[in-house]
Scaffold this motif. Structure first.
Motif, PDB file in Angstrom:
ATOM      1  N   VAL A   1       9.417  -8.973 -64.630  1.00 14.94           N
ATOM      2  CA  VAL A   1       9.834  -7.490 -64.220  1.00 14.94           C
ATOM      3  C   VAL A   1      11.057  -7.527 -63.454  1.00 14.94           C
ATOM      4  CG1 VAL A   1       8.904  -5.549 -63.196  1.00 14.94           C
ATOM      5  CG2 VAL A   1       7.433  -6.824 -64.770  1.00 14.94           C
ATOM      6  N   GLY A   2      10.988  -8.430 -62.445  1.00 10.94           N
ATOM      7  CA  GLY A   2      12.083  -8.412 -61.489  1.00 10.94           C
ATOM      8  C   GLY A   2      13.401  -8.527 -62.326  1.00 10.94           C
ATOM      9  N   ALA A   3      13.639  -9.777 -63.185  1.00  8.14           N
ATOM     10  CA  ALA A   3      14.771 -10.033 -63.795  1.00  8.14           C
ATOM     11  C   ALA A   3      15.151  -8.640 -64.718  1.00  8.14           C
ATOM     12  CB  ALA A   3      14.495 -11.149 -64.476  1.00  8.14           C
ATOM     13  N   ASP A   4      14.270  -8.127 -65.433  1.00  8.73           N
ATOM     14  CA  ASP A   4      14.468  -7.193 -66.225  1.00  8.73           C
ATOM     15  C   ASP A   4      15.296  -5.894 -65.310  1.00  8.73           C
ATOM     16  OD1 ASP A   4      14.525  -5.737 -68.882  1.00  8.73           O
ATOM     17  OD2 ASP A   4      13.244  -4.383 -67.575  1.00  8.73           O
ATOM     18  N   ASP A   5      14.632  -5.521 -64.295  1.00 12.34           N
ATOM     19  CA  ASP A   5      15.136  -4.713 -63.347  1.00 12.34           C
ATOM     20  C   ASP A   5      16.542  -5.024 -62.886  1.00 12.34           C
ATOM     21  OD1 ASP A   5      13.206  -2.987 -63.661  1.00 12.34           O
ATOM     22  OD2 ASP A   5      12.144  -3.502 -61.883  1.00 12.34           O
ATOM     23  N   GLU A   6      16.598  -6.183 -62.457  1.00 12.86           N
ATOM     24  CA  GLU A   6      17.988  -6.541 -62.282  1.00 12.86           C
ATOM     25  C   GLU A   6      19.210  -6.509 -63.104  1.00 12.86           C
ATOM     26  OE1 GLU A   6      17.382 -10.696 -60.642  1.00 12.86           O
ATOM     27  OE2 GLU A   6      16.178 -10.059 -58.920  1.00 12.86           O
ATOM     28  N   ASP A   7      18.548  -6.687 -64.535  1.00  9.77           N
ATOM     29  CA  ASP A   7      19.529  -6.576 -65.515  1.00  9.77           C
ATOM     30  C   ASP A   7      19.879  -5.069 -66.161  1.00  9.77           C
ATOM     31  OD1 ASP A   7      20.042  -9.326 -65.418  1.00  9.77           O
ATOM     32  OD2 ASP A   7      18.668  -9.960 -66.856  1.00  9.77           O
ATOM     33  N   GLY A   8      19.055  -4.228 -65.281  1.00  5.14           N
ATOM     34  CA  GLY A   8      19.394  -2.778 -65.545  1.00  5.14           C
ATOM     35  C   GLY A   8      18.410  -2.433 -66.889  1.00  5.14           C
ATOM     36  N   GLY A   9      17.308  -3.164 -66.956  1.00  6.30           N
ATOM     37  CA  GLY A   9      16.189  -2.638 -67.919  1.00  6.30           C
ATOM     38  C   GLY A   9      16.684  -3.246 -69.522  1.00  6.30           C
TER      39      GLY A   9
ATOM     40  N   LYS B   1       9.179 -19.469 -71.399  1.00  5.62           N
ATOM     41  CA  LYS B   1      10.209 -18.743 -71.632  1.00  5.62           C
ATOM     42  C   LYS B   1      10.991 -18.232 -70.335  1.00  5.62           C
ATOM     43  CE  LYS B   1       8.274 -16.635 -75.825  1.00  5.62           C
ATOM     44  NZ  LYS B   1       7.511 -15.589 -76.616  1.00  5.62           N
ATOM     45  N   LEU B   2      10.235 -18.002 -69.256  1.00  2.00           N
ATOM     46  CA  LEU B   2      10.692 -17.734 -67.966  1.00  2.00           C
ATOM     47  C   LEU B   2      11.380 -19.154 -67.661  1.00  2.00           C
ATOM     48  CD1 LEU B   2      10.938 -15.602 -65.383  1.00  2.00           C
ATOM     49  CD2 LEU B   2       8.684 -16.949 -64.602  1.00  2.00           C
ATOM     50  N   ALA B   3      10.945 -20.105 -67.673  1.00  2.00           N
ATOM     51  CA  ALA B   3      11.464 -21.427 -67.115  1.00  2.00           C
ATOM     52  C   ALA B   3      12.788 -21.494 -67.981  1.00  2.00           C
ATOM     53  CB  ALA B   3      10.509 -22.641 -67.399  1.00  2.00           C
ATOM     54  N   ALA B   4      12.680 -21.394 -69.105  1.00  2.00           N
ATOM     55  CA  ALA B   4      14.004 -21.590 -69.939  1.00  2.00           C
ATOM     56  C   ALA B   4      15.115 -20.690 -69.218  1.00  2.00           C
ATOM     57  CB  ALA B   4      13.824 -21.189 -71.422  1.00  2.00           C
ATOM     58  N   ARG B   5      15.037 -19.646 -68.555  1.00  2.00           N
ATOM     59  CA  ARG B   5      15.819 -18.540 -68.062  1.00  2.00           C
ATOM     60  C   ARG B   5      16.083 -19.063 -66.760  1.00  2.00           C
ATOM     61  NH1 ARG B   5      14.411 -14.230 -67.028  1.00  2.00           N
ATOM     62  NH2 ARG B   5      16.303 -13.135 -67.100  1.00  2.00           N
ATOM     63  N   GLY B   6      15.105 -19.604 -65.751  1.00  2.00           N
ATOM     64  CA  GLY B   6      15.173 -19.638 -64.475  1.00  2.00           C
ATOM     65  C   GLY B   6      14.951 -20.897 -63.739  1.00  2.00           C
ATOM     66  N   GLY B   7      14.601 -22.003 -64.533  1.00  2.00           N
ATOM     67  CA  GLY B   7      14.160 -23.298 -63.996  1.00  2.00           C
ATOM     68  C   GLY B   7      12.907 -23.735 -64.298  1.00  2.00           C
ATOM     69  N   GLN B   8      12.523 -25.156 -64.162  1.00  2.00           N
ATOM     70  CA  GLN B   8      11.421 -25.816 -64.571  1.00  2.00           C
ATOM     71  C   GLN B   8      10.367 -25.371 -63.836  1.00  2.00           C
ATOM     72  OE1 GLN B   8      10.841 -27.694 -67.416  1.00  2.00           O
ATOM     73  NE2 GLN B   8      12.892 -26.774 -67.868  1.00  2.00           N
ATOM     74  N   GLU B   9      10.360 -25.178 -62.384  1.00  2.00           N
ATOM     75  CA  GLU B   9       9.438 -24.847 -61.671  1.00  2.00           C
ATOM     76  C   GLU B   9       8.661 -23.618 -62.054  1.00  2.00           C
ATOM     77  OE1 GLU B   9      12.535 -24.282 -61.022  1.00  2.00           O
ATOM     78  OE2 GLU B   9      12.836 -22.327 -60.172  1.00  2.00           O
ATOM     79  N   ALA B  10       9.110 -22.685 -62.915  1.00  2.00           N
ATOM     80  CA  ALA B  10       8.212 -21.719 -63.236  1.00  2.00           C
ATOM     81  C   ALA B  10       7.320 -22.088 -64.271  1.00  2.00           C
ATOM     82  CB  ALA B  10       9.248 -20.731 -64.248  1.00  2.00           C
ATOM     83  N   ARG B  11       7.053 -23.073 -64.786  1.00  2.00           N
ATOM     84  CA  ARG B  11       6.204 -23.773 -65.700  1.00  2.00           C
ATOM     85  C   ARG B  11       4.693 -23.850 -64.703  1.00  2.00           C
ATOM     86  NH1 ARG B  11       7.644 -25.856 -70.477  1.00  2.00           N
ATOM     87  NH2 ARG B  11       9.803 -26.174 -70.612  1.00  2.00           N
ATOM     88  N   THR B  12       4.633 -23.899 -63.601  1.00  2.03           N
ATOM     89  CA  THR B  12       3.668 -24.295 -62.783  1.00  2.03           C
ATOM     90  C   THR B  12       3.090 -23.025 -62.193  1.00  2.03           C
ATOM     91  OG1 THR B  12       4.774 -25.081 -61.048  1.00  2.03           O
ATOM     92  CG2 THR B  12       4.114 -26.780 -62.551  1.00  2.03           C
ATOM     93  N   THR B  13       3.806 -21.979 -62.119  1.00  4.01           N
ATOM     94  CA  THR B  13       3.419 -20.742 -61.375  1.00  4.01           C
ATOM     95  C   THR B  13       2.151 -19.937 -61.946  1.00  4.01           C
ATOM     96  OG1 THR B  13       4.945 -19.371 -62.557  1.00  4.01           O
ATOM     97  CG2 THR B  13       5.768 -20.395 -60.490  1.00  4.01           C
ATOM     98  N   ARG B  14       1.481 -19.175 -61.108  1.00  2.40           N
ATOM     99  CA  ARG B  14       0.537 -18.167 -61.829  1.00  2.40           C
ATOM    100  C   ARG B  14       1.091 -17.014 -62.591  1.00  2.40           C
ATOM    101  NH1 ARG B  14      -1.737 -15.851 -56.623  1.00  2.40           N
ATOM    102  NH2 ARG B  14       0.268 -15.498 -56.312  1.00  2.40           N
ATOM    103  N   LEU B  15       0.002 -16.494 -63.426  1.00  2.00           N
ATOM    104  CA  LEU B  15       0.789 -15.574 -64.334  1.00  2.00           C
ATOM    105  C   LEU B  15       0.927 -14.348 -63.629  1.00  2.00           C
ATOM    106  CD1 LEU B  15       0.618 -14.146 -67.149  1.00  2.00           C
ATOM    107  CD2 LEU B  15      -1.706 -13.400 -66.763  1.00  2.00           C
ATOM    108  N   GLU B  16       0.400 -14.136 -62.371  1.00  2.00           N
ATOM    109  CA  GLU B  16       0.809 -12.961 -61.302  1.00  2.00           C
ATOM    110  C   GLU B  16       2.342 -13.438 -60.964  1.00  2.00           C
ATOM    111  OE1 GLU B  16      -0.527 -12.008 -57.163  1.00  2.00           O
ATOM    112  OE2 GLU B  16      -1.872 -11.057 -58.393  1.00  2.00           O
ATOM    113  N   ASP B  17       2.749 -14.391 -60.700  1.00  2.00           N
ATOM    114  CA  ASP B  17       4.092 -14.662 -60.253  1.00  2.00           C
ATOM    115  C   ASP B  17       4.979 -14.686 -61.541  1.00  2.00           C
ATOM    116  OD1 ASP B  17       3.344 -15.384 -57.503  1.00  2.00           O
ATOM    117  OD2 ASP B  17       2.606 -17.479 -58.430  1.00  2.00           O
ATOM    118  N   VAL B  18       4.463 -15.189 -62.756  1.00  2.00           N
ATOM    119  CA  VAL B  18       5.352 -15.028 -63.937  1.00  2.00           C
ATOM    120  C   VAL B  18       5.678 -13.559 -63.999  1.00  2.00           C
ATOM    121  CG1 VAL B  18       5.588 -15.512 -66.184  1.00  2.00           C
ATOM    122  CG2 VAL B  18       4.579 -17.109 -64.686  1.00  2.00           C
TER     123      VAL B  18
END
Length: 262
Positions: free
Chosen positions: A248-256, A226-243
């Motif tokens: 959380v960062g994307a939500d705060d940037e969008d004003g919650g 779901k994150l990759a669909a929003r921000g790029g394919q590289e998100a598929r290989t990241t750790r859960l902590e990075d996801v």
């Protein structure tokens, strides 16, 4: 198969008119471990307190085993065991006496109690400490006493808030091993933890709370996809902590306002 625990459109908190939780919904199937994750103040402990019946929903409903708390309070409460973030023990009682008290409260037969006591004390390396009063236990031993009391009674649902605090690496390993065993035997677990690297390989699904709302939910792979669909394919290989940080960062940037709904 019907879910064991159903949280449906839960809005609630500590005072009327100022809810901490907003339209929270998720479910836990029998034999499933779900990680409840989020920043401090996201609403994780508040959600657990509503599930326990310590707080009453302002709107929405919680059902455990198909029943709401007000339909059968005794059955509802007997269907779960709770381990709080900070151990709550009676200083004058020994470890053994705490376990006897828990077994009695849940109607565990004496023979079953004895068998489980021996196993749990060995698993958590507490055999030499069974007859120590709680006031003489280290923080880690107090946490182990709480965990042993919960695992002794074998309810359908375990609600565990930050279980790894105070535990040494061996204690953490013992806990994860036993939680996995309980899951294999059909029990369900709702586990809140900030140590995402520890629970990533053990939880079947995750519910990410942010500002009292469900930001995203699913398996670790689904959160990545779901994150990759929003921000790029590289998100598929990241750790859960990075996801987690990315969501959380994307939500705060969008004003919650970014709330994922399947």
């Amino acid at each position: 198969m019907n879910p064991l625990l159903e949280v449906n459109q839960l809005t609630g908190g500590y005072s009327i008119g100022r809810p901490v939780l907003h339209d929270v919904s998720f479910a836990i199937e029998p034999g499933e471990m779900v990680g409840l994750i989020g920043l401090n103040g996201a609403g994780k402990s508040t959600t657990m307190k509503h599930i326990l019946g310590l707080l009453e929903p302002q709107t929405g409903q919680i059902r455990l085993g198909g029943k709401a708390l007000d339909e059968n309070p005794e059955q509802y409460r007997a269907s779960m065991a709770y381990v709080p973030e900070s151990p709550i023990l009676y200083d004058a009682l020994t470890v053994r006496e705490h376990l006897i008290w828990s077994a009695t409260a849940y109607g565990v037969e004496e023979r079953t109690y004895e068998e489980r006591l021996v196993h749990l004390a060995k698993l958590f390396h507490m055999t030499p400490h069974l007859d120590k009063a709680a006031q003489h236990l280290s923080k880690g031993m107090r946490q182990k006493t709480m965990l042993m009391s919960a695992f002794l009674v074998r309810p359908p649902l375990y609600v565990i808030d930050e279980p790894f605090l105070g535990l040494d690496p061996l204690g953490i390993r013992s806990l994860l091993t036993f939680m996995n065993r309980m899951k294999e035997e059909g029990a369900s677990l709702l586990v809140s933890s900030h140590i995402l690297s520890t629970i990533e390989d053990y939880c079947d699904r995750f519910v990410l709370l942010h500002h009292g709302k469900v930001l995203v939910a699913g398996t670790a792979d689904e959160l990545r996809e779901k994150l990759a669909a929003r921000g790029g394919q590289e998100a598929r290989t990241t750790r859960l902590e990075d996801v987690f940080y990315a969501w959380v960062g994307a939500d705060d940037e969008d004003g919650g306002e970014l709330i994922w709904r399947d």
